[in-house]
Design a protein around this motif. Structure first.
Motif, PDB file in Angstrom:
ATOM      1  N   ASP A   1       0.845  -1.188   0.000  1.00  8.87           N
ATOM      2  CA  ASP A   1       0.000   0.000   0.000  1.00  8.87           C
ATOM      3  C   ASP A   1       0.885   1.244   0.000  1.00  8.87           C
ATOM      4  O   ASP A   1       1.856   1.343   0.756  1.00  8.87           O
ATOM      5  N   GLY A   2       0.551   2.187  -0.847  1.00 12.06           N
ATOM      6  CA  GLY A   2       1.336   3.413  -0.915  1.00 12.06           C
ATOM      7  C   GLY A   2       2.673   3.258  -1.595  1.00 12.06           C
ATOM      8  O   GLY A   2       3.595   4.065  -1.378  1.00 12.06           O
TER       9      GLY A   2
ATOM     10  N   LEU B   1       8.090   1.911  -4.855  1.00 15.52           N
ATOM     11  CA  LEU B   1       8.820   1.060  -3.923  1.00 15.52           C
ATOM     12  C   LEU B   1       8.341  -0.372  -4.074  1.00 15.52           C
ATOM     13  O   LEU B   1       7.140  -0.643  -4.055  1.00 15.52           O
ATOM     14  N   ALA B   2       9.273  -1.291  -4.232  1.00 16.57           N
ATOM     15  CA  ALA B   2       8.931  -2.694  -4.472  1.00 16.57           C
ATOM     16  C   ALA B   2       9.799  -3.587  -3.608  1.00 16.57           C
ATOM     17  O   ALA B   2      10.841  -3.172  -3.094  1.00 16.57           O
TER      18      ALA B   2
ATOM     19  N   THR C   1      15.041   3.106   6.171  1.00 14.24           N
ATOM     20  CA  THR C   1      14.495   2.222   7.193  1.00 14.24           C
ATOM     21  C   THR C   1      12.982   2.353   7.313  1.00 14.24           C
ATOM     22  O   THR C   1      12.356   1.572   8.024  1.00 14.24           O
ATOM     23  N   ASP C   2      12.406   3.336   6.606  1.00 13.88           N
ATOM     24  CA  ASP C   2      10.966   3.568   6.695  1.00 13.88           C
ATOM     25  C   ASP C   2      10.510   4.261   5.416  1.00 13.88           C
ATOM     26  O   ASP C   2      11.164   5.199   4.950  1.00 13.88           O
ATOM     27  N   ASP C   3       9.389   3.797   4.864  1.00 15.20           N
ATOM     28  CA  ASP C   3       8.878   4.391   3.628  1.00 15.20           C
ATOM     29  C   ASP C   3       8.540   5.873   3.790  1.00 15.20           C
ATOM     30  O   ASP C   3       8.489   6.617   2.804  1.00 15.20           O
TER      31      ASP C   3
END
Length: 215
Positions: free
Chosen positions: A70-71, A89-90, A118-120
């Protein structure tokens, strides 16, 4: 060398390459070539309306069994960045999952990088800058209405600077224009001054935590 953040009259711009470098790891040469060949395939010419860059990046991920959460699609315009950027992002389908970032800057040919964040959420932030002075004070601006001190305190920018005054006229330039000094300042005419000690500040990008730093 291009500055990561440049000041202008009432606003700032973040160099998109510097912003990207904070978030990506090694470049994937083979995957980038495959992705570029895919997005340029003549089959897309048959679609009306045309499939945009974001759609082609996501289709390539599906064709290569890459997971999109998601996102996964993130798009930034050139309000704060020097150029618009599209990111997908994949993650790989096998464990341990390989984190990838597919990036197209200003609609140009896309590239594939390792996602080093470390975080989207760091990908969704395209406005935050740091403000630091020679006196050791450090502030973070969210590009909106607040400043955050290095002690975690939150402040309304208007309370510290007055309305619309985080970026102000360079005092050295003003002194030269008023004939108060013969020394010409080489800056573009604007500056940020520390709200704690009133010294001239440097502006830059915050350090983004990277996966290799937390292992």
């Amino acid at each position: 060398m291009t500055e990561p953040v440049t000041l202008h009259d009432g606003y700032y711009r973040i160099d998109v390459d510097a912003w990207l470098a904070e978030r990506v790891g090694p470049h994937h040469d083979d995957r980038s070539r495959q992705l570029r060949d895919f997005t340029r395939h003549e089959a897309f010419d048959q679609y009306q309306p045309a499939v945009d860059v974001a759609g082609r990046l996501q289709l390539w991920c599906a064709a290569h069994d890459l997971h999109l959460g998601d996102g996964a699609l993130i798009e930034h315009d050139d309000t704060c960045l020097t150029k618009a950027v599209t990111i997908v992002l994949a993650a790989g389908s096998t464990l341990p999952r390989e984190a990838l970032a597919l990036v197209s800057i200003d609609g140009a040919a896309p590239e594939v990088f390792a996602d080093a964040t470390t975080d989207d959420g760091y990908w969704r932030d395209a406005a935050t800058i740091t403000i630091s002075c020679p006196g050791g004070h450090t502030w973070t601006s969210d590009g909106d209405s607040h400043l955050y001190g290095d002690d975690g305190s939150e402040h309304r920018a208007a309370d510290l600077y007055g309305p619309g005054r985080v970026i102000s006229r360079c005092r050295d330039c003003a002194a030269y224009d008023d004939n108060s000094t013969d020394a010409m300042c080489p800056c573009p005419g604007v500056a940020v001054y520390c709200p704690a000690c009133d010294q001239r500040c440097q502006v830059g990008l915050p350090q983004i935590p990277r996966i290799e730093d937390v292992r």
